[in-house]
Motif scaffolding. Structure first.
Motif, PDB file in Angstrom:
ATOM      1  N   ASN A  16      51.132  33.630  65.644  1.00 18.55           N
ATOM      2  CA  ASN A  16      51.416  34.544  64.546  1.00 18.55           C
ATOM      3  C   ASN A  16      50.906  34.024  63.198  1.00 18.55           C
ATOM      4  O   ASN A  16      51.241  34.579  62.161  1.00 18.55           O
ATOM      5  CB  ASN A  16      52.906  34.882  64.478  1.00 18.55           C
ATOM      6  CG  ASN A  16      53.769  33.693  64.087  1.00 18.55           C
ATOM      7  OD1 ASN A  16      53.284  32.568  63.979  1.00 18.55           O
ATOM      8  ND2 ASN A  16      55.050  33.943  63.899  1.00 18.55           N
ATOM      9  N   GLY A  17      50.076  32.997  63.213  1.00 18.87           N
ATOM     10  CA  GLY A  17      49.482  32.492  61.980  1.00 18.87           C
ATOM     11  C   GLY A  17      48.223  33.261  61.608  1.00 18.87           C
ATOM     12  O   GLY A  17      47.612  33.919  62.453  1.00 18.87           O
ATOM     13  N   THR A  18      47.833  33.146  60.348  1.00 16.21           N
ATOM     14  CA  THR A  18      46.597  33.770  59.882  1.00 16.21           C
ATOM     15  C   THR A  18      45.421  32.838  60.198  1.00 16.21           C
ATOM     16  O   THR A  18      45.610  31.646  60.490  1.00 16.21           O
ATOM     17  CB  THR A  18      46.634  34.022  58.362  1.00 16.21           C
ATOM     18  OG1 THR A  18      46.656  32.747  57.690  1.00 16.21           O
ATOM     19  CG2 THR A  18      47.844  34.862  57.962  1.00 16.21           C
ATOM     20  N   ARG A  19      44.212  33.364  60.086  1.00 16.61           N
ATOM     21  CA  ARG A  19      43.013  32.551  60.284  1.00 16.61           C
ATOM     22  C   ARG A  19      43.023  31.360  59.311  1.00 16.61           C
ATOM     23  O   ARG A  19      42.719  30.238  59.690  1.00 16.61           O
ATOM     24  CB  ARG A  19      41.764  33.404  60.082  1.00 16.61           C
ATOM     25  CG  ARG A  19      40.462  32.653  60.282  1.00 16.61           C
ATOM     26  CD  ARG A  19      39.243  33.524  60.139  1.00 16.61           C
ATOM     27  NE  ARG A  19      38.994  34.401  61.263  1.00 16.61           N
ATOM     28  CZ  ARG A  19      38.525  34.013  62.439  1.00 16.61           C
ATOM     29  NH1 ARG A  19      38.287  32.752  62.668  1.00 16.61           N
ATOM     30  NH2 ARG A  19      38.301  34.896  63.394  1.00 16.61           N
ATOM     31  N   ASP A  20      43.373  31.606  58.056  1.00 16.13           N
ATOM     32  CA  ASP A  20      43.427  30.539  57.057  1.00 16.13           C
ATOM     33  C   ASP A  20      44.477  29.486  57.410  1.00 16.13           C
ATOM     34  O   ASP A  20      44.237  28.287  57.252  1.00 16.13           O
ATOM     35  CB  ASP A  20      43.708  31.105  55.660  1.00 16.13           C
ATOM     36  CG  ASP A  20      42.514  31.852  55.076  1.00 16.13           C
ATOM     37  OD1 ASP A  20      41.375  31.660  55.566  1.00 16.13           O
ATOM     38  OD2 ASP A  20      42.723  32.632  54.127  1.00 16.13           O
ATOM     39  N   GLN A  21      45.641  29.919  57.897  1.00 12.27           N
ATOM     40  CA  GLN A  21      46.678  28.958  58.298  1.00 12.27           C
ATOM     41  C   GLN A  21      46.196  28.096  59.459  1.00 12.27           C
ATOM     42  O   GLN A  21      46.398  26.886  59.459  1.00 12.27           O
ATOM     43  CB  GLN A  21      47.961  29.692  58.693  1.00 12.27           C
ATOM     44  CG  GLN A  21      48.729  30.259  57.520  1.00 12.27           C
ATOM     45  CD  GLN A  21      49.933  31.069  57.986  1.00 12.27           C
ATOM     46  OE1 GLN A  21      49.812  31.939  58.858  1.00 12.27           O
ATOM     47  NE2 GLN A  21      51.086  30.782  57.399  1.00 12.27           N
ATOM     48  N   PHE A  22      45.555  28.731  60.439  1.00 13.24           N
ATOM     49  CA  PHE A  22      45.051  27.956  61.577  1.00 13.24           C
ATOM     50  C   PHE A  22      43.946  26.996  61.142  1.00 13.24           C
ATOM     51  O   PHE A  22      43.848  25.888  61.662  1.00 13.24           O
ATOM     52  CB  PHE A  22      44.577  28.867  62.710  1.00 13.24           C
ATOM     53  CG  PHE A  22      45.704  29.448  63.520  1.00 13.24           C
ATOM     54  CD1 PHE A  22      46.686  28.633  64.073  1.00 13.24           C
ATOM     55  CD2 PHE A  22      45.793  30.808  63.738  1.00 13.24           C
ATOM     56  CE1 PHE A  22      47.727  29.154  64.826  1.00 13.24           C
ATOM     57  CE2 PHE A  22      46.826  31.342  64.494  1.00 13.24           C
ATOM     58  CZ  PHE A  22      47.800  30.513  65.032  1.00 13.24           C
TER      59      PHE A  22
END
Length: 190
Positions: free
Chosen positions: A154-160
């Motif tokens: 459930n993370g965003t691309r930026d978070q990953f």
């Protein structure tokens, strides 16, 4: 009489107890000695190309923690083994992947990111001319490794991407494989 003590459920994300992890982080921040660990593996030859590595524990913060594990290792038939177990190179790659896996899971947990999928695939080539001593100009091991991380949650691309950078910066085995580590050999004959 009613029991008024509250029992709080631990904050667990991806199977990681985030509260315990934060307690560890705070303890090491407060006392660097609590962050010192010591790892030891003793390996004995089991015949042919087989060996058994024995783990009996590790040290953390000046205390010994007992753990009992055996790791059996072999070589493929083509390299003189009996092909009963994974070989040292496969264990090395598995150890790298497993260490990074813990990093991804913990970094995501600390950020509240729930994972649905995490896979790491690592590969590389070794030229047997180096290992067999045929050509001293050929390296005996990997010159480079390639790995692919497949992650979903459930993370965003930026978070990953931030998690990925953090894992590369903090994974002990990423560090150990990516940089020279000094080896201090001792040979005892007899």
């Amino acid at each position: 009489m009613l029991d008024k003590t509250k029992t709080t459920k631990p904050n667990v994300v991806n199977g990681i107890n985030v509260d315990d992890l934060m307690t560890l982080v705070a303890g090491v921040k407060g006392d660097a000695a609590k962050g010192k660990t010591n790892w030891r593996v003793a390996t004995t030859w089991q015949g042919q190309a087989r060996s058994r590595s024995q783990i009996e524990g590790f040290g953390i913060g000046g205390q010994q923690v007992s753990r009992q594990f055996s790791i059996d290792i072999d070589e493929p038939n083509e390299l003189g083994g009996s092909n009963r177990y994974a070989n040292p190179q496969e264990h090395l790659l598995a150890a790298l992947n497993a260490c990074m896996t813990v990093g991804y899971v913990a970094q995501c947990a600390l950020r509240g990111i729930t994972l649905d999928k995490l896979e790491i695939e690592t590969e590389g080539e070794i030229d047997l001319r180096g290992f067999l001593g045929i050509d001293p100009t050929v390296p005996a091991g990997y010159e480079n490794l390639r790995y692919t991380v497949r992650i979903k949650g459930n993370g965003t691309r930026d978070q990953f991407f931030e998690v990925h950078k953090a894992v590369m910066a903090t994974s002990p085995n990423f560090y150990n494989v990516a940089r020279p580590v000094g080896l201090k050999p001792t040979l005892i004959v007899g």
